[in-house]
Design a protein around this motif. Structure first.
Motif, PDB file in Angstrom:
ATOM      1  N   TYR A  65       8.942 -10.953  -2.830  1.00  0.00           N
ATOM      2  CA  TYR A  65       8.325  -9.835  -3.509  1.00  0.00           C
ATOM      3  C   TYR A  65       8.409  -8.604  -2.612  1.00  0.00           C
ATOM      4  CZ  TYR A  65       6.311 -12.617  -7.257  1.00  0.00           C
ATOM      5  OH  TYR A  65       6.143 -13.408  -8.353  1.00  0.00           O
ATOM      6  N   GLN A  77      -6.934   3.047  10.850  1.00  0.00           N
ATOM      7  CA  GLN A  77      -7.339   2.055   9.854  1.00  0.00           C
ATOM      8  C   GLN A  77      -6.221   1.045   9.658  1.00  0.00           C
ATOM      9  OE1 GLN A  77      -8.793   3.580   6.123  1.00  0.00           O
ATOM     10  NE2 GLN A  77      -9.838   5.319   7.080  1.00  0.00           N
ATOM     11  N   GLY A  78      -6.587  -0.125   9.137  1.00  0.00           N
ATOM     12  CA  GLY A  78      -5.569  -1.085   8.751  1.00  0.00           C
ATOM     13  C   GLY A  78      -4.898  -0.652   7.459  1.00  0.00           C
ATOM     14  N   PRO A  79      -3.683  -1.142   7.204  1.00  0.00           N
ATOM     15  CA  PRO A  79      -2.988  -0.804   5.953  1.00  0.00           C
ATOM     16  C   PRO A  79      -3.770  -1.255   4.724  1.00  0.00           C
ATOM     17  CG  PRO A  79      -1.468  -1.765   7.532  1.00  0.00           C
ATOM     18  CD  PRO A  79      -2.844  -1.962   8.087  1.00  0.00           C
ATOM     19  N   GLN A 135       2.738  -4.026  -5.835  1.00  0.00           N
ATOM     20  CA  GLN A 135       3.680  -5.106  -5.556  1.00  0.00           C
ATOM     21  C   GLN A 135       4.542  -5.360  -6.784  1.00  0.00           C
ATOM     22  OE1 GLN A 135       2.489  -9.482  -5.565  1.00  0.00           O
ATOM     23  NE2 GLN A 135       2.701  -9.122  -3.363  1.00  0.00           N
ATOM     24  N   ARG A 194       6.033   8.707   6.992  1.00  0.00           N
ATOM     25  CA  ARG A 194       4.861   9.566   7.166  1.00  0.00           C
ATOM     26  C   ARG A 194       4.931  10.673   6.124  1.00  0.00           C
ATOM     27  NH1 ARG A 194       1.445   9.702  11.327  1.00  0.00           N
ATOM     28  NH2 ARG A 194       2.845   8.289  12.462  1.00  0.00           N
ATOM     29  N   LEU A 236       7.063  -3.794   2.477  1.00  0.00           N
ATOM     30  CA  LEU A 236       7.032  -5.114   3.087  1.00  0.00           C
ATOM     31  C   LEU A 236       7.783  -6.095   2.212  1.00  0.00           C
ATOM     32  CD1 LEU A 236       5.895  -7.292   5.030  1.00  0.00           C
ATOM     33  CD2 LEU A 236       3.865  -7.354   3.584  1.00  0.00           C
ATOM     34  N   THR A 270       9.842   0.614   8.569  1.00  0.00           N
ATOM     35  CA  THR A 270       9.503   1.483   9.699  1.00  0.00           C
ATOM     36  C   THR A 270       8.395   2.472   9.358  1.00  0.00           C
ATOM     37  OG1 THR A 270      11.347   2.870   8.992  1.00  0.00           O
ATOM     38  CG2 THR A 270      11.757   1.337  10.796  1.00  0.00           C
ATOM     39  N   LEU A 292       7.107 -11.828   8.113  1.00  0.00           N
ATOM     40  CA  LEU A 292       6.980 -10.690   7.213  1.00  0.00           C
ATOM     41  C   LEU A 292       7.453  -9.447   7.930  1.00  0.00           C
ATOM     42  CD1 LEU A 292       3.490 -11.638   5.865  1.00  0.00           C
ATOM     43  CD2 LEU A 292       5.682 -12.030   4.771  1.00  0.00           C
ATOM     44  N   TYR A 337       4.263   2.017   4.043  1.00  0.00           N
ATOM     45  CA  TYR A 337       5.141   0.934   4.497  1.00  0.00           C
ATOM     46  C   TYR A 337       5.558   0.066   3.318  1.00  0.00           C
ATOM     47  CZ  TYR A 337       3.358   1.759   9.246  1.00  0.00           C
ATOM     48  OH  TYR A 337       3.030   2.306  10.463  1.00  0.00           O
ATOM     49  N   GLN A 345      -1.340   3.527   5.018  1.00  0.00           N
ATOM     50  CA  GLN A 345      -2.168   3.447   6.226  1.00  0.00           C
ATOM     51  C   GLN A 345      -2.600   4.835   6.681  1.00  0.00           C
ATOM     52  OE1 GLN A 345      -0.404   1.836   9.874  1.00  0.00           O
ATOM     53  NE2 GLN A 345      -2.374   0.974  10.460  1.00  0.00           N
ATOM     54  N   TYR A 380       2.288  -0.594   1.214  1.00  0.00           N
ATOM     55  CA  TYR A 380       0.975  -0.371   1.802  1.00  0.00           C
ATOM     56  C   TYR A 380       0.855   1.078   2.253  1.00  0.00           C
ATOM     57  CZ  TYR A 380       0.131  -5.401   1.933  1.00  0.00           C
ATOM     58  OH  TYR A 380      -0.075  -6.705   1.589  1.00  0.00           O
ATOM     59  N   PHE A 433       7.731  -5.550   7.979  1.00  0.00           N
ATOM     60  CA  PHE A 433       7.358  -4.244   7.455  1.00  0.00           C
ATOM     61  C   PHE A 433       8.480  -3.252   7.718  1.00  0.00           C
ATOM     62  CE2 PHE A 433       2.985  -3.743   6.003  1.00  0.00           C
ATOM     63  CZ  PHE A 433       2.443  -4.979   6.295  1.00  0.00           C
ATOM     64  N   THR A 436       6.274  -5.253  -1.509  1.00  0.00           N
ATOM     65  CA  THR A 436       4.911  -4.749  -1.520  1.00  0.00           C
ATOM     66  C   THR A 436       4.835  -3.473  -0.700  1.00  0.00           C
ATOM     67  OG1 THR A 436       4.194  -7.068  -1.525  1.00  0.00           O
ATOM     68  CG2 THR A 436       2.493  -5.410  -1.179  1.00  0.00           C
ATOM     69  N   PHE A 481      -3.299  -2.140   0.529  1.00  0.00           N
ATOM     70  CA  PHE A 481      -2.367  -2.484  -0.540  1.00  0.00           C
ATOM     71  C   PHE A 481      -2.285  -1.379  -1.589  1.00  0.00           C
ATOM     72  CE2 PHE A 481      -0.201  -5.309  -3.445  1.00  0.00           C
ATOM     73  CZ  PHE A 481      -0.666  -4.960  -4.700  1.00  0.00           C
TER      74      PHE A 481
END
Lengths: 116, 112
Positions: free
Chosen positions: B32, B42-44, B49, B107, B89, B104, B100, B87, B38, B36, B102, B34, B46
């Motif tokens: 799949y 902070q974390g990415p 997908q 921005r 994925l 690059t 997995l 990103y 970011q 994200y 990701f 997906t 979702f």
């Protein structure tokens, strides 16, 4: 409901010391993932758990890195004899299903590791 | 190891549509795609997908051509708060789903 939590949020350690990073996934999530993100860089995949099992550990950067997961829940990433190049943000994520079936991962806030 | 490529950066203005493309030439049959988002420190998070053709949700659309060697994230009418790194994925071809990869990251800067 609680999201993914990680502790500590920040860790400063001296070169050569060991560190443990903890991840508490979302309750019921069977898959858990660890990533590393260096300053200004993308995400580097480290390891993935399905339940307590990590089928492939080759993503870990060196043999100083290890990870375990117990009870299908909490996971610990351990870095032995830390080096300055280990400085990064370590991110944990969890998901409901195997990667590939559902890649909707929920990320924690990360642990910022600084090795001096 | 599956490899993904994205533009490093993109600029846009509020209210415009933004399309970010990710190339993934070695995508596996069962992988799949997906995306994200970011924000700094902070974390990415979702976004969307898909597997093939087009997927749409309340925040974005994802276009995947028949050969699945690329995908395009479309953000309609961006606002300043969409300034972030995006990103893509995909699963790793070499080891199934156990690695997995990701992209690059792109921005995106949205200006008034």
């Amino acid at each position: 409901g609680a999201g993914v939590s990680q502790s500590p949020s920040n860790k400063v350690t001296e070169k050569g010391k060991d560190v443990e990073l903890r991840c508490d996934p979302i309750s019921g999530h069977t898959a858990l993932y660890w990533y590393r993100q260096s300053l200004g860089q993308g995400l580097e995949f480290l390891i993935y758990f399905q339940g307590n099992s990590a089928p492939d550990k080759s993503g870990l950067p060196s043999d100083r890195f290890s990870a375990e997961r117990t009870g299908g829940s909490v996971s610990t990433l351990t870095i032995q004899r830390t080096q300055q190049e280990d400085s990064a943000v370590y991110l944990c994520a969890s998901s409901l299903a195997l990667a590939g079936r559902s890649l909707e991962q929920y990320f924690g806030p990360g642990t910022r590791l600084t090795v001096t | 190891l599956a490899k993904t490529t994205q533009p490093i950066s993109m600029d846009s203005y509020e209210g415009q549509e933004v399309n970010i493309t990710c190339s993934h030439n070695n995508i596996a049959t069962n992988d799949y795609i997906t995306w994200y988002q970011q924000f700094p420190s902070q974390g990415p998070r979702f976004i969307i997908q898909g597997y093939k053709t087009k997927v749409t949700n309340e925040v974005a659309s994802l276009f995947i051509p028949a050969d699945r060697k690329s995908s395009t994230l479309s953000l309609p009418r961006v606002s300043l708060s969409d300034t972030a790194v995006y990103y893509c994925l995909v699963g790793d071809v070499g080891t199934g789903f156990q690695k997995l990869v990701f992209g690059t990251g792109t921005r995106l800067l949205v200006s008034p």
